[in-house]
Design a protein around this motif. Structure first.
Motif, short mmCIF file in Angstrom:
data_model
loop_
_atom_site.label_atom_id
_atom_site.label_comp_id
_atom_site.label_asym_id
_atom_site.label_seq_id
_atom_site.Cartn_x
_atom_site.Cartn_y
_atom_site.Cartn_z
N VAL A 19 0.78 -1.22 -0.19
CA VAL A 19 0.01 -0.15 -0.04
C VAL A 19 0.91 1.30 0.22
CG1 VAL A 19 -1.72 1.18 1.39
CG2 VAL A 19 -2.13 -1.18 0.85
N ILE A 20 1.90 1.42 0.71
CA ILE A 20 2.94 2.28 0.81
C ILE A 20 3.61 2.53 -0.29
CG2 ILE A 20 4.83 3.34 1.96
CD1 ILE A 20 3.85 1.87 4.65
N MET A 21 4.21 1.52 -0.76
CA MET A 21 4.94 1.89 -2.12
C MET A 21 4.19 1.81 -3.41
SD MET A 21 8.00 -0.60 -0.82
CE MET A 21 9.31 -0.03 -1.75
N ASP A 22 3.07 1.27 -3.13
CA ASP A 22 2.00 1.33 -4.46
C ASP A 22 2.49 1.11 -5.72
OD1 ASP A 22 -0.36 1.88 -5.45
OD2 ASP A 22 -0.31 4.25 -5.55
N PRO A 23 2.50 -0.13 -5.97
CA PRO A 23 3.22 -0.73 -7.50
C PRO A 23 2.29 -0.28 -8.58
CG PRO A 23 3.58 -2.37 -6.01
CD PRO A 23 2.76 -1.30 -4.97
N PRO A 24 0.82 -0.27 -8.47
CA PRO A 24 0.22 0.07 -9.65
C PRO A 24 0.27 1.77 -9.87
CG PRO A 24 -1.21 -1.24 -8.30
CD PRO A 24 -0.06 -0.95 -7.41
N GLY A 25 0.43 2.45 -8.64
CA GLY A 25 0.62 4.03 -8.63
C GLY A 25 1.84 4.31 -9.34
N THR A 26 2.84 3.65 -9.26
CA THR A 26 4.23 3.88 -10.00
C THR A 26 3.98 3.82 -11.52
OG1 THR A 26 4.82 1.59 -9.84
CG2 THR A 26 5.37 3.16 -7.97
N VAL A 27 2.97 3.12 -11.94
CA VAL A 27 3.27 3.11 -13.56
C VAL A 27 2.93 4.33 -14.33
CG1 VAL A 27 1.76 2.22 -15.33
CG2 VAL A 27 1.93 0.64 -13.29
N PRO A 28 2.09 5.36 -13.86
CA PRO A 28 2.23 6.68 -14.72
C PRO A 28 3.23 7.27 -14.33
CG PRO A 28 0.61 6.73 -12.79
CD PRO A 28 1.18 5.25 -13.29
N ILE A 29 3.81 7.45 -13.04
CA ILE A 29 5.13 8.11 -12.68
C ILE A 29 6.37 7.32 -13.68
CG2 ILE A 29 6.93 8.88 -11.03
CD1 ILE A 29 4.18 8.82 -9.06
N PHE A 30 6.51 6.13 -13.61
CA PHE A 30 7.63 5.45 -14.24
C PHE A 30 7.40 5.80 -15.71
CE2 PHE A 30 9.19 1.69 -16.56
CZ PHE A 30 10.52 1.76 -15.99
N LEU A 31 6.40 5.62 -16.26
CA LEU A 31 6.10 6.03 -17.90
C LEU A 31 6.50 7.40 -18.28
CD1 LEU A 31 2.75 4.39 -18.70
CD2 LEU A 31 5.14 3.58 -19.40
N ALA A 32 6.24 8.39 -17.35
CA ALA A 32 6.57 9.72 -17.54
C ALA A 32 8.14 10.06 -17.40
CB ALA A 32 5.91 10.83 -16.55
N LEU A 33 8.87 9.37 -16.31
CA LEU A 33 10.36 9.36 -16.02
C LEU A 33 11.03 8.84 -17.22
CD1 LEU A 33 10.50 9.10 -12.04
CD2 LEU A 33 10.87 11.10 -13.38
N THR A 34 10.44 7.85 -17.77
CA THR A 34 11.32 7.10 -18.73
C THR A 34 10.68 7.44 -20.21
OG1 THR A 34 9.74 5.25 -18.48
CG2 THR A 34 12.10 5.49 -17.14
N SER A 35 9.98 8.27 -20.34
CA SER A 35 9.44 8.52 -21.69
C SER A 35 10.20 8.62 -23.11
CB SER A 35 8.63 10.00 -21.79
OG SER A 35 9.24 11.00 -21.24
N SER A 36 11.49 9.13 -22.48
CA SER A 36 12.54 9.24 -23.64
C SER A 36 13.54 8.10 -23.73
CB SER A 36 13.33 10.64 -23.25
OG SER A 36 14.10 10.42 -22.18
N MET A 37 13.23 7.18 -23.13
CA MET A 37 14.17 6.03 -23.00
C MET A 37 13.63 4.86 -24.01
SD MET A 37 14.94 4.99 -19.04
CE MET A 37 15.74 6.26 -17.72
N THR A 38 14.69 3.88 -24.67
CA THR A 38 14.37 2.95 -25.64
C THR A 38 13.57 1.70 -24.34
OG1 THR A 38 16.44 1.70 -25.12
CG2 THR A 38 15.88 3.27 -27.14
#
Length: 205
Positions: A19-38
């Protein structure tokens, strides 16, 4: 024969950290942070971020109590402050007041900061694991705590590894709904932590 692992504690650690680390909630953040990556760079970033988060939390689990003793801070005080902090995080999840991270093209750097820490290995996860370790009694408890932490890290890796697929399945509305539910559960955990700390203060008085 003593159990190798306490299943009840394992579930408690897993649910709390999930609940604290929230794996589903990391999805949009991860996608935004790595948008320029292959695709290959994104997979490497996901793995690096999980290992960084795991390492940070384990260090605090092992040496956090020594730091508290040096600073003359009691566990109930840490527990109360951690509960308040978790409550603030829960309110951000419930109200959606999270910052939208800007894409970063510098490869693995985002896997270390801000993804590995403080987004994954944040204050809430650190305080929670320290409380679990402090209350542990015997090898079975320590194994359960570590196993619960590793299980959550695996979930985090899977969420980021298949972020594109998960985001397409859940959609914007589904991801938002999961985040709100996680915020509600986190708020309940925070209130319980504060109540336990108050009880400990009263007993010690």
């Amino acid at each position: 024969m003593d159990a190798v692992l306490d299943p009840r504690l394992f579930v408690g650690v897993f649910v709390t950290l999930f609940v604290i680390m929230d794996p589903p909630g990391t999805v949009p953040i991860f996608l935004a942070l790595t948008s320029s990556m292959t695709s290959k760079q994104r997979k490497a970033a996901a793995l690096t971020a999980v290992f960084v988060a795991l390492g940070v939390i384990v260090v605090f689990a092992l040496f956090g109590q020594s730091i508290l003793n040096y600073l003359h801070v009691s566990l109930p005080a840490l527990q109360a402050s951690g509960g308040l902090l978790l409550l603030l995080i829960a309110m951000e999840l419930l109200t959606g007041k999270a910052e939208d991270p800007e894409p970063n093209a510098r490869g693995g750097n985002v896997a270390l900061v801000p993804l590995g820490t403080p987004l994954l290995a944040g204050p809430g996860a650190i305080v929670s694991i320290m409380v679990f370790v402090q209350n542990a009694d015997g090898a079975a408890d320590y194994v359960a705590i570590f196993a619960g932490l590793v299980a959550v890290c695996v979930c985090l890796w899977l969420a980021m590894r298949f972020a594109n697929v998960i985001h397409r399945v859940l959609g914007e509305s589904g991801t938002t709904l999961v985040t709100r539910i996680a915020g509600l559960l986190l708020a309940a955990i925070a209130v319980q932590m504060i109540a336990d700390a108050v009880t400990a203060f009263v007993k010690a008085a």
